[in-house]
Scaffold this motif. Sequence first.
Motif, PDB file in Angstrom:
ATOM      1  N   VAL A  82      30.956  18.094 -13.456  1.00  0.00           N
ATOM      2  CA  VAL A  82      31.901  17.711 -14.500  1.00  0.00           C
ATOM      3  C   VAL A  82      33.298  18.119 -14.053  1.00  0.00           C
ATOM      4  CG1 VAL A  82      32.723  18.287 -16.824  1.00  0.00           C
ATOM      5  CG2 VAL A  82      30.307  17.764 -16.446  1.00  0.00           C
ATOM      6  N   ILE A  83      34.249  17.209 -14.172  1.00  0.00           N
ATOM      7  CA  ILE A  83      35.662  17.547 -13.981  1.00  0.00           C
ATOM      8  C   ILE A  83      36.282  17.680 -15.364  1.00  0.00           C
ATOM      9  CG2 ILE A  83      37.900  16.720 -13.171  1.00  0.00           C
ATOM     10  CD1 ILE A  83      36.509  15.416 -10.833  1.00  0.00           C
ATOM     11  N   ASP A  84      36.966  18.794 -15.600  1.00  0.00           N
ATOM     12  CA  ASP A  84      37.603  19.022 -16.891  1.00  0.00           C
ATOM     13  C   ASP A  84      39.079  19.335 -16.671  1.00  0.00           C
ATOM     14  OD1 ASP A  84      37.801  19.177 -19.621  1.00  0.00           O
ATOM     15  OD2 ASP A  84      36.166  20.606 -19.870  1.00  0.00           O
ATOM     16  N   GLU A  85      39.811  19.489 -17.766  1.00  0.00           N
ATOM     17  CA  GLU A  85      41.251  19.705 -17.683  1.00  0.00           C
ATOM     18  C   GLU A  85      41.566  20.988 -16.912  1.00  0.00           C
ATOM     19  OE1 GLU A  85      43.259  17.518 -18.458  1.00  0.00           O
ATOM     20  OE2 GLU A  85      42.209  16.217 -19.884  1.00  0.00           O
ATOM     21  N   PRO A  86      42.651  20.992 -16.139  1.00  0.00           N
ATOM     22  CA  PRO A  86      43.006  22.194 -15.369  1.00  0.00           C
ATOM     23  C   PRO A  86      43.461  23.327 -16.275  1.00  0.00           C
ATOM     24  CG  PRO A  86      44.715  20.524 -15.170  1.00  0.00           C
ATOM     25  CD  PRO A  86      43.575  19.868 -15.888  1.00  0.00           C
ATOM     26  N   LEU A  87      43.297  24.545 -15.780  1.00  0.00           N
ATOM     27  CA  LEU A  87      43.778  25.732 -16.484  1.00  0.00           C
ATOM     28  C   LEU A  87      45.195  26.051 -16.021  1.00  0.00           C
ATOM     29  CD1 LEU A  87      40.575  27.951 -16.147  1.00  0.00           C
ATOM     30  CD2 LEU A  87      41.199  26.433 -18.036  1.00  0.00           C
ATOM     31  N   SER A  88      45.946  26.727 -16.882  1.00  0.00           N
ATOM     32  CA  SER A  88      47.321  27.079 -16.522  1.00  0.00           C
ATOM     33  C   SER A  88      47.394  28.533 -16.071  1.00  0.00           C
ATOM     34  CB  SER A  88      48.256  26.864 -17.710  1.00  0.00           C
ATOM     35  OG  SER A  88      48.054  27.858 -18.699  1.00  0.00           O
ATOM     36  N   GLU A  89      48.271  28.790 -15.108  1.00  0.00           N
ATOM     37  CA  GLU A  89      48.471  30.159 -14.637  1.00  0.00           C
ATOM     38  C   GLU A  89      49.005  31.046 -15.761  1.00  0.00           C
ATOM     39  OE1 GLU A  89      50.870  30.363 -11.171  1.00  0.00           O
ATOM     40  OE2 GLU A  89      49.615  28.994 -10.000  1.00  0.00           O
ATOM     41  N   ARG A  90      49.833  30.485 -16.604  1.00  0.00           N
ATOM     42  CA  ARG A  90      50.429  31.288 -17.679  1.00  0.00           C
ATOM     43  C   ARG A  90      49.359  31.790 -18.635  1.00  0.00           C
ATOM     44  NH1 ARG A  90      55.514  29.432 -21.550  1.00  0.00           N
ATOM     45  NH2 ARG A  90      55.694  31.424 -22.685  1.00  0.00           N
ATOM     46  N   ALA A  91      48.395  30.924 -18.960  1.00  0.00           N
ATOM     47  CA  ALA A  91      47.340  31.327 -19.887  1.00  0.00           C
ATOM     48  C   ALA A  91      46.333  32.263 -19.235  1.00  0.00           C
ATOM     49  CB  ALA A  91      46.627  30.091 -20.433  1.00  0.00           C
ATOM     50  N   HIS A  92      46.310  32.297 -17.908  1.00  0.00           N
ATOM     51  CA  HIS A  92      45.363  33.149 -17.179  1.00  0.00           C
ATOM     52  C   HIS A  92      46.141  33.977 -16.162  1.00  0.00           C
ATOM     53  CE1 HIS A  92      42.922  29.873 -18.828  1.00  0.00           C
ATOM     54  NE2 HIS A  92      41.927  30.740 -18.845  1.00  0.00           N
ATOM     55  N   ALA A  93      47.096  34.724 -16.681  1.00  0.00           N
ATOM     56  CA  ALA A  93      48.016  35.462 -15.814  1.00  0.00           C
ATOM     57  C   ALA A  93      47.313  36.500 -14.957  1.00  0.00           C
ATOM     58  CB  ALA A  93      49.096  36.131 -16.668  1.00  0.00           C
ATOM     59  N   ALA A  94      46.192  37.024 -15.419  1.00  0.00           N
ATOM     60  CA  ALA A  94      45.511  38.085 -14.674  1.00  0.00           C
ATOM     61  C   ALA A  94      44.552  37.546 -13.624  1.00  0.00           C
ATOM     62  CB  ALA A  94      44.751  38.995 -15.640  1.00  0.00           C
ATOM     63  N   SER A  95      44.334  36.249 -13.595  1.00  0.00           N
ATOM     64  CA  SER A  95      43.341  35.675 -12.685  1.00  0.00           C
ATOM     65  C   SER A  95      44.008  35.076 -11.457  1.00  0.00           C
ATOM     66  CB  SER A  95      42.524  34.600 -13.402  1.00  0.00           C
ATOM     67  OG  SER A  95      41.616  33.997 -12.502  1.00  0.00           O
ATOM     68  N   ASP A  96      43.691  35.622 -10.289  1.00  0.00           N
ATOM     69  CA  ASP A  96      44.231  35.076  -9.044  1.00  0.00           C
ATOM     70  C   ASP A  96      43.539  33.786  -8.636  1.00  0.00           C
ATOM     71  OD1 ASP A  96      46.180  36.937  -8.682  1.00  0.00           O
ATOM     72  OD2 ASP A  96      45.078  38.168  -7.246  1.00  0.00           O
ATOM     73  N   GLY A  97      42.434  33.449  -9.287  1.00  0.00           N
ATOM     74  CA  GLY A  97      41.715  32.235  -8.930  1.00  0.00           C
ATOM     75  C   GLY A  97      42.260  30.983  -9.586  1.00  0.00           C
TER      76      GLY A  97
END
Length: 668
Positions: free
Chosen positions: A275-290
Amino acid sequence: MLLRRKHARDAGEIGRDMTLRADAARDAGQWQTAALLYSEAARLLPNSANLRIQAGHMFKESGIHEEAEAHYKAAAAMAPHDADLALQIGHFYKSSGRPALAAEAYGRALTLKPKWDEARNELAALGASGWRAVRERHAPTSLASDVPLLELVPRPHEDLLVDHQEGVEMRRLGRRERTRWGIETTLRGVEAIRGFCISLRPVTEVQLYLNGQLIHRGMVKGGYLLKHERSDLGPRKYVFNIWYDFSSYVPGWHDIEVRLMDGRSRPLSHHTRIVIDEPLSERAHAASDGVVEVAVGDDRTIEQQIRSRRSMVREGRRAMFATPPQTILVQRADQLGDVVVSVPAMRRLRALFPEARIVGLVSSANRDLVETLELFDECLPIDFPDDLWERRRVMGIEAQRTLQRQLAAYNFDMAIDFSENASSRPLLLLSAAPVLVGFRSDRVPSLTIEIEGNTHDRWDGHEIVPHTNKLLGLVEWLGAMARSETNIVRRKNLSRERLAAFNLLETERFVVLHDGARLKFSRWPHYLRLAEQILAKTDVRVVMLTDDPVDQSSLPESLLASGRFELIDRRLPFDDFDALLSFASVFVGNDSGPKHIASLRGTQVVSIHMARNNWNEWGQENGGLIVSRRVPCTGCLVWHDPEECGKDFACITDIAPEEVARAVYRLL
C-alpha cells in the motif's frame, strides 16, 4: 454324599465342555465369545491357571483390559514361578501402554529364567524407547540445569556452513501500518528499499518496478563473499539500498517488484503487493530521523538532496512528553470483574498525572460501579457487546463515528487501553490521541507505548500472578517511559591531580575526543579535522583517545605543531580514563560506552550517532547534544554484516566536522 459327588462331576464336565467350546471360538477368531467361555470355565474349574491365562488372552484381544488383567493376576497367583506367564503378562502391559508394569513383569521373567534372551530383549526395547524405572530418575530440586547449557556451547565451524541458494532477500520494504485498506505493508514518501541477492553470476544492476512500470535503476554493491558458505566457488552477495520518493503515486494498492540483473539480463526478483499512503512530514515527526522530505522540482537526485542536507543537532535531555498530558482517556469497556481488578492501576495513574483530566470509557453495564469509585473526572458509557457468532467485541460503523465525534471534543493527549484482550485496542484510534498505550497486540501495530508483561507457570504456561498486578505493571511501565530525571554519579575519590599525567593543569579546560567504538563501521572518520577546528577556534586543549596505534608522522602538521593537542593511543588504567572523562569540559564520541560514562559523570557530551538505531534510544540522557542525520534507512540495525548498508554508512560519514565543532562551541 452321592449328590455332592454327582454335582462335582457335573461341574467338571461342564467346565471341560465350555473349555472345548472356548477353544473353538478362539480358533474362529471370536475373541469376546471365547473370553466369556474361558472365564466361565475357570469359575467351574478354579484350580486351572491355564484357563485364567486363556481368558486373559481373549479379553486382551477383545480390548477389555480390566478383565484381562484380573485373569492374568489370578493366574500369576496360582503359578508364581512360571517364567512364560510372567513374559505374557509383560506383553499385556506393554500393549496396554503401561511400561512400568511391563518392565516389572519382564524383569520377573528374567529372574525366573536368567539367560532368557526374549525377556532380556523386551527390557532392552523398553529402555531404547526412552523409558526408565522410577528408581533411576533424579527429581529436579530447582529450575537451574545441572548440565551444560548446550545453546551457549560454541559449535564446530563445519556445523555453521550452508549451501546458499540463489534468490533475493529483502531487509526493508515498508512497514506494517493501519491504513484505509487494512493493516498492510505500507510505503510513504521517501523510503529505503534495501536488501541483497545471492547469485552465481555477477549482478550488475538493480531495477525497481511499480505496477509493471520501471521507476528506478541503479548499481549494486558486491559481490561479497557469503559468510558460512560451504564452497569457495559458491554464489556471492550483491547489496542494494534504493532511496525513492513515492509521494507522487496515488494512495492505494500497488504491485512492486525488485529485479536484480546479471550481465545476461537474467533476473532474480522479489515481487509483492504493498500500500502506498500519504507521506509524513518532518515537522510532525521531528524526533524521527527516518522521516525525510525532499524538495519538489529539485533537479538533483534524491540521494544528492539527502546527503547534502545539514545534520540534526538535538538536546541530550529529553522526555516522552514535553509537558505532562492534560487529558487522558482510559478504556475499560468490558466486564464487571475487569473493572474491579483495574482499580489499583487507575489509582496509580492518577498519582502519576495528578493534574490531568482523566476520562473513563466504560461499558454501559459498568457505569454505576465506575461512578462510585471516583476514579475519573468524567465517565463515557458505550455499548461494545461481545458477539457470540464472531467471538469478539464489535461496534457498527455509525456507532464508531458517533464515538469518534464524542472523543474529539476532549482533544486527548494520551489514550490507554487497560484490557489485555486485543478486542478493544482498535478503539484507541478513535480517540485521535498522539500517544497510545496498551498491552502489545498485532491488531494495533501503532501503539506508542506498549508492554508484553507475562508470568508463566512452568507447566501450563498460564499466569501465576493476579491480573491486578499486570495492570499495575502497565501503568508503572508508562511512568518509567515518561520519566526525565538525570542520572549523574560523580566520584568523590577521583582527583584532578591525575590529569597531570596528560600534561593538563588542574584548572585547565580541555575537550576529550574519543574515536573508538565496538562496531568499527560506527566510528565517525573526521576526528582529526575536528581537533584542528577546535584548536583553531578556541583556547582549550584537546585530548584525543584512539583505540588504534597511530603513526605520529601521519598526523596533520597543525596538530603536530600545536602545544595544546595530546594524542593517547594506548589503553589507560580505568581511573586515569575516568578522570579524563569526568573533568573534561566537553566529551565528543561515537555511540559507545565511554560516551555514557562521561554523561554519567555529569560531563557535557556531544555524541555522534549513526542511524542503525534511534538517537533517542541510545543517545546520552543527562545533557549535551546529539548529532545525527535524517536518512530513510534509519533503524537498519546492521551489525554482523556491515556490507549490507549499501550506502557506505552515509548516516555517519556525512556528518561534517564543522557541524560537530559548532555543537562543541555551544557547550564550552
